[in-house]
Design a protein around this motif. Structure first.
Motif, PDB file in Angstrom:
ATOM      1  N   TYR A 137       0.810  -1.222   0.000  1.00 41.72           N
ATOM      2  CA  TYR A 137       0.000   0.000   0.000  1.00 41.72           C
ATOM      3  C   TYR A 137       0.849   1.280   0.000  1.00 41.72           C
ATOM      4  CZ  TYR A 137      -3.013  -3.760   1.562  1.00 41.72           C
ATOM      5  OH  TYR A 137      -3.668  -4.974   1.664  1.00 41.72           O
ATOM      6  N   GLY A 138       1.978   1.213  -0.694  1.00 41.07           N
ATOM      7  CA  GLY A 138       2.824   2.390  -0.840  1.00 41.07           C
ATOM      8  C   GLY A 138       4.032   2.419   0.070  1.00 41.07           C
ATOM      9  N   LYS A 139       4.154   1.440   0.964  1.00 40.54           N
ATOM     10  CA  LYS A 139       5.323   1.404   1.846  1.00 40.54           C
ATOM     11  C   LYS A 139       6.603   1.264   1.039  1.00 40.54           C
ATOM     12  CE  LYS A 139       7.202  -1.011   5.885  1.00 40.54           C
ATOM     13  NZ  LYS A 139       6.995  -2.117   6.853  1.00 40.54           N
ATOM     14  N   ILE A 140       6.528   0.487  -0.026  1.00 40.34           N
ATOM     15  CA  ILE A 140       7.660   0.330  -0.952  1.00 40.34           C
ATOM     16  C   ILE A 140       7.189   0.709  -2.343  1.00 40.34           C
ATOM     17  CG2 ILE A 140       9.300  -1.268  -2.003  1.00 40.34           C
ATOM     18  CD1 ILE A 140       9.099  -2.971   0.532  1.00 40.34           C
ATOM     19  N   GLN A 141       7.884   1.640  -2.962  1.00 41.23           N
ATOM     20  CA  GLN A 141       7.605   2.012  -4.343  1.00 41.23           C
ATOM     21  C   GLN A 141       8.708   1.458  -5.214  1.00 41.23           C
ATOM     22  OE1 GLN A 141       6.302   6.054  -4.998  1.00 41.23           O
ATOM     23  NE2 GLN A 141       5.755   6.318  -2.848  1.00 41.23           N
ATOM     24  N   GLY A 142       8.344   0.509  -6.054  1.00 45.41           N
ATOM     25  CA  GLY A 142       9.328  -0.211  -6.843  1.00 45.41           C
ATOM     26  C   GLY A 142      10.135   0.677  -7.770  1.00 45.41           C
ATOM     27  N   VAL A 143      11.366   0.242  -8.021  1.00 47.18           N
ATOM     28  CA  VAL A 143      12.267   0.947  -8.942  1.00 47.18           C
ATOM     29  C   VAL A 143      12.528   0.043 -10.136  1.00 47.18           C
ATOM     30  CG1 VAL A 143      14.547   1.965  -9.245  1.00 47.18           C
ATOM     31  CG2 VAL A 143      13.335   2.232  -7.062  1.00 47.18           C
ATOM     32  N   GLN A 144      12.215   0.557 -11.312  1.00 41.04           N
ATOM     33  CA  GLN A 144      12.360  -0.220 -12.537  1.00 41.04           C
ATOM     34  C   GLN A 144      13.826  -0.278 -12.978  1.00 41.04           C
ATOM     35  OE1 GLN A 144      10.415  -0.180 -17.044  1.00 41.04           O
ATOM     36  NE2 GLN A 144      10.142   1.566 -15.683  1.00 41.04           N
ATOM     37  N   LYS A 145      14.309  -1.478 -13.293  1.00 41.98           N
ATOM     38  CA  LYS A 145      15.695  -1.683 -13.719  1.00 41.98           C
ATOM     39  C   LYS A 145      15.719  -2.136 -15.180  1.00 41.98           C
ATOM     40  CE  LYS A 145      17.407  -0.774  -9.663  1.00 41.98           C
ATOM     41  NZ  LYS A 145      18.337   0.359  -9.414  1.00 41.98           N
ATOM     42  N   ASP A 179       5.003 -14.553   0.686  1.00 43.48           N
ATOM     43  CA  ASP A 179       5.125 -14.822   2.121  1.00 43.48           C
ATOM     44  C   ASP A 179       5.495 -13.573   2.906  1.00 43.48           C
ATOM     45  OD1 ASP A 179       4.593 -17.502   1.664  1.00 43.48           O
ATOM     46  OD2 ASP A 179       6.720 -18.059   1.543  1.00 43.48           O
ATOM     47  N   VAL A 180       6.146 -12.629   2.223  1.00 39.79           N
ATOM     48  CA  VAL A 180       6.719 -11.461   2.898  1.00 39.79           C
ATOM     49  C   VAL A 180       5.782 -10.262   2.892  1.00 39.79           C
ATOM     50  CG1 VAL A 180       8.606  -9.784   2.826  1.00 39.79           C
ATOM     51  CG2 VAL A 180       9.067 -12.214   2.413  1.00 39.79           C
ATOM     52  N   PHE A 181       5.092 -10.046   1.764  1.00 38.66           N
ATOM     53  CA  PHE A 181       4.311  -8.827   1.592  1.00 38.66           C
ATOM     54  C   PHE A 181       2.810  -9.090   1.668  1.00 38.66           C
ATOM     55  CE2 PHE A 181       8.200  -8.186  -1.073  1.00 38.66           C
ATOM     56  CZ  PHE A 181       8.824  -7.290  -0.207  1.00 38.66           C
ATOM     57  N   MET A 182       2.067  -8.052   2.048  1.00 39.65           N
ATOM     58  CA  MET A 182       0.610  -8.138   2.121  1.00 39.65           C
ATOM     59  C   MET A 182      -0.054  -7.743   0.800  1.00 39.65           C
ATOM     60  SD  MET A 182      -0.046  -6.438   5.852  1.00 39.65           S
ATOM     61  CE  MET A 182      -1.816  -6.515   5.600  1.00 39.65           C
ATOM     62  N   ASP A 183       0.614  -6.863   0.036  1.00 39.89           N
ATOM     63  CA  ASP A 183       0.010  -6.331  -1.181  1.00 39.89           C
ATOM     64  C   ASP A 183       1.106  -6.020  -2.188  1.00 39.89           C
ATOM     65  OD1 ASP A 183      -2.439  -5.150  -2.568  1.00 39.89           O
ATOM     66  OD2 ASP A 183      -1.081  -3.447  -2.579  1.00 39.89           O
ATOM     67  N   ILE A 184       0.961  -6.531  -3.404  1.00 37.35           N
ATOM     68  CA  ILE A 184       1.881  -6.234  -4.500  1.00 37.35           C
ATOM     69  C   ILE A 184       1.044  -5.882  -5.722  1.00 37.35           C
ATOM     70  CG2 ILE A 184       3.741  -7.053  -6.003  1.00 37.35           C
ATOM     71  CD1 ILE A 184       4.385  -9.158  -3.848  1.00 37.35           C
ATOM     72  N   GLU A 185       1.115  -4.631  -6.130  1.00 41.90           N
ATOM     73  CA  GLU A 185       0.358  -4.165  -7.292  1.00 41.90           C
ATOM     74  C   GLU A 185       1.324  -3.882  -8.433  1.00 41.90           C
ATOM     75  OE1 GLU A 185      -2.774  -4.362  -7.172  1.00 41.90           O
ATOM     76  OE2 GLU A 185      -3.286  -4.273  -5.036  1.00 41.90           O
ATOM     77  N   ILE A 186       1.234  -4.671  -9.491  1.00 36.19           N
ATOM     78  CA  ILE A 186       2.085  -4.504 -10.672  1.00 36.19           C
ATOM     79  C   ILE A 186       1.263  -3.792 -11.737  1.00 36.19           C
ATOM     80  CG2 ILE A 186       3.500  -5.653 -12.402  1.00 36.19           C
ATOM     81  CD1 ILE A 186       3.748  -8.018 -10.452  1.00 36.19           C
ATOM     82  N   MET A 187       1.777  -2.677 -12.222  1.00 31.73           N
ATOM     83  CA  MET A 187       0.978  -1.787 -13.054  1.00 31.73           C
ATOM     84  C   MET A 187       1.433  -1.778 -14.514  1.00 31.73           C
ATOM     85  SD  MET A 187       0.643   1.355 -10.321  1.00 31.73           S
ATOM     86  CE  MET A 187       2.412   1.493 -10.106  1.00 31.73           C
ATOM     87  N   LYS A 209      -7.109   3.472  -9.572  1.00 30.74           N
ATOM     88  CA  LYS A 209      -5.754   3.358  -9.019  1.00 30.74           C
ATOM     89  C   LYS A 209      -4.932   2.315  -9.768  1.00 30.74           C
ATOM     90  CE  LYS A 209      -5.063   3.302  -4.575  1.00 30.74           C
ATOM     91  NZ  LYS A 209      -5.139   2.953  -3.129  1.00 30.74           N
ATOM     92  N   TYR A 210      -3.633   2.391  -9.499  1.00 33.62           N
ATOM     93  CA  TYR A 210      -2.662   1.382  -9.938  1.00 33.62           C
ATOM     94  C   TYR A 210      -2.615   1.226 -11.451  1.00 33.62           C
ATOM     95  CZ  TYR A 210      -2.695   0.284  -4.958  1.00 33.62           C
ATOM     96  OH  TYR A 210      -2.633   0.364  -3.599  1.00 33.62           O
ATOM     97  N   THR A 211      -2.398   2.343 -12.122  1.00 30.99           N
ATOM     98  CA  THR A 211      -2.124   2.311 -13.547  1.00 30.99           C
ATOM     99  C   THR A 211      -0.813   3.048 -13.804  1.00 30.99           C
ATOM    100  OG1 THR A 211      -2.831   3.084 -15.725  1.00 30.99           O
ATOM    101  CG2 THR A 211      -3.606   4.346 -13.849  1.00 30.99           C
ATOM    102  N   ALA A 212      -0.034   2.540 -14.743  1.00 32.28           N
ATOM    103  CA  ALA A 212       1.200   3.218 -15.126  1.00 32.28           C
ATOM    104  C   ALA A 212       0.965   4.144 -16.311  1.00 32.28           C
ATOM    105  CB  ALA A 212       2.284   2.197 -15.462  1.00 32.28           C
ATOM    106  N   SER A 213      -0.294   4.334 -16.660  1.00 30.17           N
ATOM    107  CA  SER A 213      -0.665   5.279 -17.700  1.00 30.17           C
ATOM    108  C   SER A 213      -1.646   6.274 -17.085  1.00 30.17           C
ATOM    109  CB  SER A 213      -1.267   4.538 -18.902  1.00 30.17           C
ATOM    110  OG  SER A 213      -1.601   5.433 -19.929  1.00 30.17           O
ATOM    111  N   PHE A 214      -2.640   6.707 -17.870  1.00 29.49           N
ATOM    112  CA  PHE A 214      -3.644   7.652 -17.373  1.00 29.49           C
ATOM    113  C   PHE A 214      -4.839   6.906 -16.773  1.00 29.49           C
ATOM    114  CE2 PHE A 214      -1.475   9.828 -20.865  1.00 29.49           C
ATOM    115  CZ  PHE A 214      -1.074  10.998 -20.225  1.00 29.49           C
ATOM    116  N   ALA A 215      -5.362   7.417 -15.666  1.00 29.64           N
ATOM    117  CA  ALA A 215      -6.597   6.849 -15.142  1.00 29.64           C
ATOM    118  C   ALA A 215      -7.737   7.132 -16.115  1.00 29.64           C
ATOM    119  CB  ALA A 215      -6.909   7.435 -13.768  1.00 29.64           C
ATOM    120  N   ILE A 216      -7.811   8.357 -16.610  1.00 26.46           N
ATOM    121  CA  ILE A 216      -8.786   8.742 -17.631  1.00 26.46           C
ATOM    122  C   ILE A 216      -8.019   9.418 -18.756  1.00 26.46           C
ATOM    123  CG2 ILE A 216     -10.830  10.112 -18.170  1.00 26.46           C
ATOM    124  CD1 ILE A 216     -11.551   9.995 -15.189  1.00 26.46           C
TER     125      ILE A 216
END
Length: 220
Positions: A137-145, A179-187, A209-216
């Motif tokens: 829920y935002g605790k970790i914001q992934g970094v794209q490699k 096992d480690v995380f409660m929520d993982i949202e891949i966008m 929520k959870y889009t890597a483009s536009f919501a609208i």
């Protein structure tokens, strides 16, 4: 903290906003969509709600009609909703706003993660290129490699999407992500609602929520 009271009042106002049917005069047919619905239904009442985007796309929508999503439900359609001219998209029922997520699923609930290197885990992701990952829920914001790929992954949340192999890689130093995380949202890089050369469309009381483009996304 000094604005907590104001924040709570605003949050309550948003969460308790009236339903679309209470705000707008819907003159056409109302169609109801529920996460526990059935696509064999006609969608004309809350008790006969439909469920999927496939069923929504088959609706004979005309100007003045409405597509209403049930409050408290989460919808993960994994592809764009193309809005129709003159149609209202909104909510019905009680509870928090209907949630329409670009992330196809909560990947913390998927047990098929496989470790391919120490602390690097993979899972199938046959969708558009993943340009975002939000964990717990935002605790970790992934970094794209995307440039260094697996060789550059060293911190929790580092990720890489191999579009050719349709595989998503995630760095998780404390074990299997499910096992480690409660929520993982891949966008994936996909719009949630698309309006092309559209007119007289209403989008009301939806949580997008959870889009890597536009919501609208509006385009000519």
């Amino acid at each position: 903290g000094y604005l907590q009271k104001e924040a709570d009042e605003l949050r309550a106002k948003i969460l308790n906003a009236p339903n679309t049917e209470e705000i707008y005069d819907i003159k056409g047919t109302k169609y109801y969509v529920c996460a526990s619905g059935d696509d064999n239904n006609d969608g004309l009442t809350p008790k006969t709600a439909i469920k999927s985007l496939d069923a929504i796309e088959k609706l004979p929508l005309n100007e003045g009609d409405a597509v209403l999503f049930k409050r408290g439900d989460t919808f993960r359609f994994a592809r764009v909703i193309t809005a129709k001219d003159g149609v209202t998209y909104g909510s019905y029922g009680e509870g928090i706003k209907p949630k329409i997520y670009g992330s196809p699923e909560n990947y913390a609930e998927n047990d098929s993660w496989e470790e391919v290197k120490p602390n690097i885990w993979k899972i199938d992701f046959p969708y558009n290129y993943a340009s975002g990952c939000i964990i717990d829920y935002g605790k970790i914001q992934g970094v794209q490699k995307w440039d260094t790929k697996l060789d550059g992954m060293s911190e929790n949340g580092d990720y890489y999407h191999d579009l050719d192999e349709k595989v998503f890689y995630l760095y998780s130093k404390d074990g299997k992500p499910s096992d480690v995380f409660m929520d993982i949202e891949i966008m994936p890089t996909e719009k949630l609602i698309f309006l092309r050369g559209s007119k007289d469309i209403v989008i009301d009381n939806l949580c997008l929520k959870y889009t890597a483009s536009f919501a609208i996304h509006c385009a000519d």
